[in-house]
Motif scaffolding. Structure first.
Motif, PDB file in Angstrom:
ATOM      1  N   GLY A   1       0.828  -1.194   0.000  1.00 32.23           N
ATOM      2  CA  GLY A   1       0.000   0.000   0.000  1.00 32.23           C
ATOM      3  C   GLY A   1       0.864   1.247   0.000  1.00 32.23           C
ATOM      4  N   PHE A   2       0.206   2.393  -0.026  1.00 30.88           N
ATOM      5  CA  PHE A   2       0.906   3.670  -0.079  1.00 30.88           C
ATOM      6  C   PHE A   2       0.350   4.609   0.981  1.00 30.88           C
ATOM      7  N   VAL A   3       1.222   5.496   1.468  1.00 34.85           N
ATOM      8  CA  VAL A   3       0.816   6.557   2.378  1.00 34.85           C
ATOM      9  C   VAL A   3       0.823   7.851   1.579  1.00 34.85           C
ATOM     10  N   THR A   4      -0.285   8.550   1.563  1.00 37.53           N
ATOM     11  CA  THR A   4      -0.395   9.759   0.736  1.00 37.53           C
ATOM     12  C   THR A   4      -0.809  10.962   1.576  1.00 37.53           C
ATOM     13  N   ASP A   5      -0.468  12.130   1.085  1.00 36.36           N
ATOM     14  CA  ASP A   5      -0.878  13.404   1.684  1.00 36.36           C
ATOM     15  C   ASP A   5      -1.306  14.304   0.535  1.00 36.36           C
ATOM     16  N   VAL A   6      -2.600  14.321   0.265  1.00 35.50           N
ATOM     17  CA  VAL A   6      -3.191  15.071  -0.847  1.00 35.50           C
ATOM     18  C   VAL A   6      -2.584  14.583  -2.160  1.00 35.50           C
ATOM     19  N   ASP A   7      -1.672  15.359  -2.761  1.00 38.21           N
ATOM     20  CA  ASP A   7      -1.130  14.985  -4.076  1.00 38.21           C
ATOM     21  C   ASP A   7       0.305  14.487  -3.995  1.00 38.21           C
ATOM     22  N   ARG A   8       0.707  14.014  -2.815  1.00 41.35           N
ATOM     23  CA  ARG A   8       2.056  13.471  -2.657  1.00 41.35           C
ATOM     24  C   ARG A   8       1.997  12.084  -2.030  1.00 41.35           C
ATOM     25  N   VAL A   9       2.972  11.254  -2.383  1.00 44.95           N
ATOM     26  CA  VAL A   9       3.151   9.968  -1.727  1.00 44.95           C
ATOM     27  C   VAL A   9       4.239  10.149  -0.676  1.00 44.95           C
ATOM     28  N   THR A  10       3.919   9.872   0.565  1.00 44.47           N
ATOM     29  CA  THR A  10       4.882  10.107   1.638  1.00 44.47           C
ATOM     30  C   THR A  10       5.535   8.824   2.150  1.00 44.47           C
ATOM     31  N   GLY A  11       5.048   7.687   1.685  1.00 45.18           N
ATOM     32  CA  GLY A  11       5.652   6.440   2.108  1.00 45.18           C
ATOM     33  C   GLY A  11       4.984   5.242   1.475  1.00 45.18           C
ATOM     34  N   VAL A  12       5.584   4.081   1.696  1.00 48.80           N
ATOM     35  CA  VAL A  12       5.005   2.835   1.192  1.00 48.80           C
ATOM     36  C   VAL A  12       4.819   1.872   2.355  1.00 48.80           C
ATOM     37  N   GLU A  13       3.712   1.133   2.318  1.00 51.57           N
ATOM     38  CA  GLU A  13       3.483   0.064   3.282  1.00 51.57           C
ATOM     39  C   GLU A  13       4.041  -1.228   2.685  1.00 51.57           C
ATOM     40  N   THR A  14       4.778  -1.965   3.490  1.00 50.40           N
ATOM     41  CA  THR A  14       5.370  -3.212   3.005  1.00 50.40           C
ATOM     42  C   THR A  14       5.172  -4.309   4.048  1.00 50.40           C
ATOM     43  N   ASN A  15       5.466  -5.532   3.644  1.00 50.29           N
ATOM     44  CA  ASN A  15       5.410  -6.637   4.597  1.00 50.29           C
ATOM     45  C   ASN A  15       6.500  -6.538   5.661  1.00 50.29           C
ATOM     46  N   LEU A  16       7.457  -5.618   5.474  1.00 50.13           N
ATOM     47  CA  LEU A  16       8.497  -5.366   6.473  1.00 50.13           C
ATOM     48  C   LEU A  16       8.239  -4.092   7.269  1.00 50.13           C
ATOM     49  N   GLY A  17       7.063  -3.484   7.051  1.00 45.95           N
ATOM     50  CA  GLY A  17       6.723  -2.264   7.760  1.00 45.95           C
ATOM     51  C   GLY A  17       6.648  -1.056   6.842  1.00 45.95           C
ATOM     52  N   ARG A  18       6.296   0.071   7.421  1.00 45.95           N
ATOM     53  CA  ARG A  18       6.174   1.313   6.653  1.00 45.95           C
ATOM     54  C   ARG A  18       7.551   1.914   6.401  1.00 45.95           C
ATOM     55  N   ILE A  19       7.753   2.403   5.163  1.00 44.52           N
ATOM     56  CA  ILE A  19       8.999   3.050   4.770  1.00 44.52           C
ATOM     57  C   ILE A  19       8.658   4.419   4.202  1.00 44.52           C
ATOM     58  N   GLY A  20       9.185   5.463   4.816  1.00 49.50           N
ATOM     59  CA  GLY A  20       8.947   6.817   4.337  1.00 49.50           C
ATOM     60  C   GLY A  20       9.725   7.100   3.062  1.00 49.50           C
ATOM     61  N   ALA A  21       9.171   7.954   2.214  1.00 48.63           N
ATOM     62  CA  ALA A  21       9.791   8.233   0.913  1.00 48.63           C
ATOM     63  C   ALA A  21       9.604   9.686   0.525  1.00 48.63           C
ATOM     64  N   GLY A  22      10.696  10.320   0.103  1.00 46.67           N
ATOM     65  CA  GLY A  22      10.589  11.663  -0.465  1.00 46.67           C
ATOM     66  C   GLY A  22      10.068  11.616  -1.882  1.00 46.67           C
ATOM     67  N   THR A  23      10.514  10.615  -2.639  1.00 47.30           N
ATOM     68  CA  THR A  23      10.084  10.397  -4.024  1.00 47.30           C
ATOM     69  C   THR A  23       9.958   8.894  -4.230  1.00 47.30           C
ATOM     70  N   VAL A  24       8.994   8.503  -5.053  1.00 45.27           N
ATOM     71  CA  VAL A  24       8.781   7.087  -5.351  1.00 45.27           C
ATOM     72  C   VAL A  24       8.813   6.883  -6.854  1.00 45.27           C
TER      73      VAL A  24
END
Length: 420
Positions: free
Chosen positions: A214-237
């Motif tokens: 899955g993905f973590v979003t804030d309006v028109d930005r992706v702020t992280g990805v959900e993975t089977n190893l936990g959430r990982i924050g991302a500046g760019t995907v």
């Protein structure tokens, strides 16, 4: 790291007495994922690894994670037929594939790793008068773009590849062929391992068995990805997931115009060196080369149904083998060793999608169909530029997602250069 237990010996394709500088399990680090990265690349195949390499090499960006849900390069990168060429019809396609071919020509020195790049030439056979007209048109278009291309008559085809059946009394008579002398093949596993080692040495984290759920979003930005190893924050995907791209974008609420199909290939038993080049036939959907250690590597047409299964229908292979034996009678008694399937992602205009998405910091790389392997270094270079600068490289700018709205399509369908 772990490797595929069914994979061949790492040194299997090297010339006798030669060995890789290191075995794969020592080529890159196996870190635990950090909580945040400047760039997260989803997909640890050739395109994802090349993008990571060029982010570090060209732009000095190393706080990067490459997330692979299985084992490194275990998707299409391990399931293709390794053909490399740049003789596409349209200017935009020729531009990105020729850029890639030029990178291939220096890639072994750049990576400091053997990739067995062999410029043995690529023949595209013509079997009908329309094939001939289309092929000559493509040769002239290639020459205008500074790409090496020749039109060969049947006698010249036989000179380049004496084992091709150029008789006039077969189902698919050879009326001629295009020839790109600089085309050829490389060893797909070694390409992936070379990029992975380079990226890891630069400080980039390569994380296997890490599935994005899955993905973590804030309006028109992706702020992280959900993975089977936990959430990982991302500046760019950057999404480099090939045929599975639509399963990711569906989670983000937008659709991409791709369909995923199985594409089958196979290898024969080991044979003495006899096949000097690469031979393709779009009309009968067969292409044949001989790997360094001796097996024939052959591919077929795309299975017509949509799916993610890494195998295909038997009748496709049956037609492929019938055509191959007719074009290459010398292989009539060769034994089939194994078959497999990759998942190709096909767009309506048979050209890739590389660039921005509706999310400000999310970039897309998909839709390569059967041309993904040959584009590996080129798209890595261009996508790294796009991610690092926030603007498309001039070479990948025409492949934007919005061309399907504006109508600025790059239609490689029917250009006698689409397949493989």
């Amino acid at each position: 790291m772990t490797t595929d237990p069914l994979a061949p010996s790492p040194d299997a394709d090297l010339p006798p007495g030669a060995h890789l500088p290191h075995h794969p399990e020592f080529l890159w680090r196996a870190p635990e994922p950090k909580k945040n990265y400047d760039v997260v690349i989803v997909g640890g195949g050739g395109h994802g690894l090349a993008t990571a390499h060029y982010l570090a090499r060209n732009h000095g960006i190393t706080n990067v994670a490459v997330l692979e849900r299985g084992w490194l390069a275990g998707g299409n990168m391990a399931r293709n037929t390794t053909l490399i060429r740049s003789n596409y019809l349209w200017d935009e396609s020729a531009g990105i594939y020729e850029h890639s071919l030029k990178l291939w020509e220096g890639l072994e020195d750049e990576l400091g790793y053997p990739i067995l790049f062999s410029q043995r030439g690529v023949l595209n056979l013509a079997h009908t008068e329309q094939d001939v007209r289309d092929s000559i048109r493509r040769v002239e278009a290639n020459r205008l773009n500074g790409i090496d291309a020749e039109w060969l008559d049947p006698k010249q085809v036989a000179h380049v590849c004496p084992i091709v059946n150029t008789s006039a009394d077969i189902r698919y008579p050879v009326l001629g062929a295009t020839f790109q002398p600089r085309g050829g093949i490389a060893k797909h596993d070694y390409v992936a391992w070379g990029f992975a080692r380079s990226a890891s040495d630069a400080g980039i984290d390569i994380i296997q068995n890490c599935e994005v759920t899955g993905f973590v979003t804030d309006v028109d930005r992706v702020t992280g990805v959900e993975t089977n190893l936990g959430r990982i924050g991302a500046g760019t995907v950057a999404l480099c997931a090939a045929g599975h791209t639509s399963t990711l974008t569906d989670q983000l609420g937008f659709r991409v115009p791709i369909q995923s199909h199985p594409l089958q290939a196979l290898v024969s038993e080991l044979l003495e060196p006899i096949h000097p080049t690469v031979v393709m036939s779009n009309a009968v959907h067969v292409y044949v080369s001989q790997a360094h250690k001796g097996e024939l590597v052959m591919g077929a047409g795309v299975d017509s149904y949509n799916g993610y299964g890494q195998r295909g229908a038997f009748h496709i292979i049956e037609r492929q083998m019938a055509a191959a034996v007719e074009l290459f009678p010398v292989f009539g008694r060769a034994r089939l060793l194994r078959t497999w399937g990759g998942i190709v992602d096909v767009t309506p205009d048979a050209s890739p999608i590389v660039g921005a998405t509706p999310y400000e910091n999310l970039y897309l790389n998909c839709g390569w169909g059967t041309g993904g392997f040959k584009a590996t270094p080129g798209v890595g270079w261009c996508l790294a530029h796009t991610v690092a600068t926030g603007t498309p490289h001039a070479i990948n700018a025409p492949f934007a997602l919005d061309r399907f709205v504006t109508g600025r399509l790059i239609d490689e369908h029917g250009a006698a250069a689409v397949a493989h």
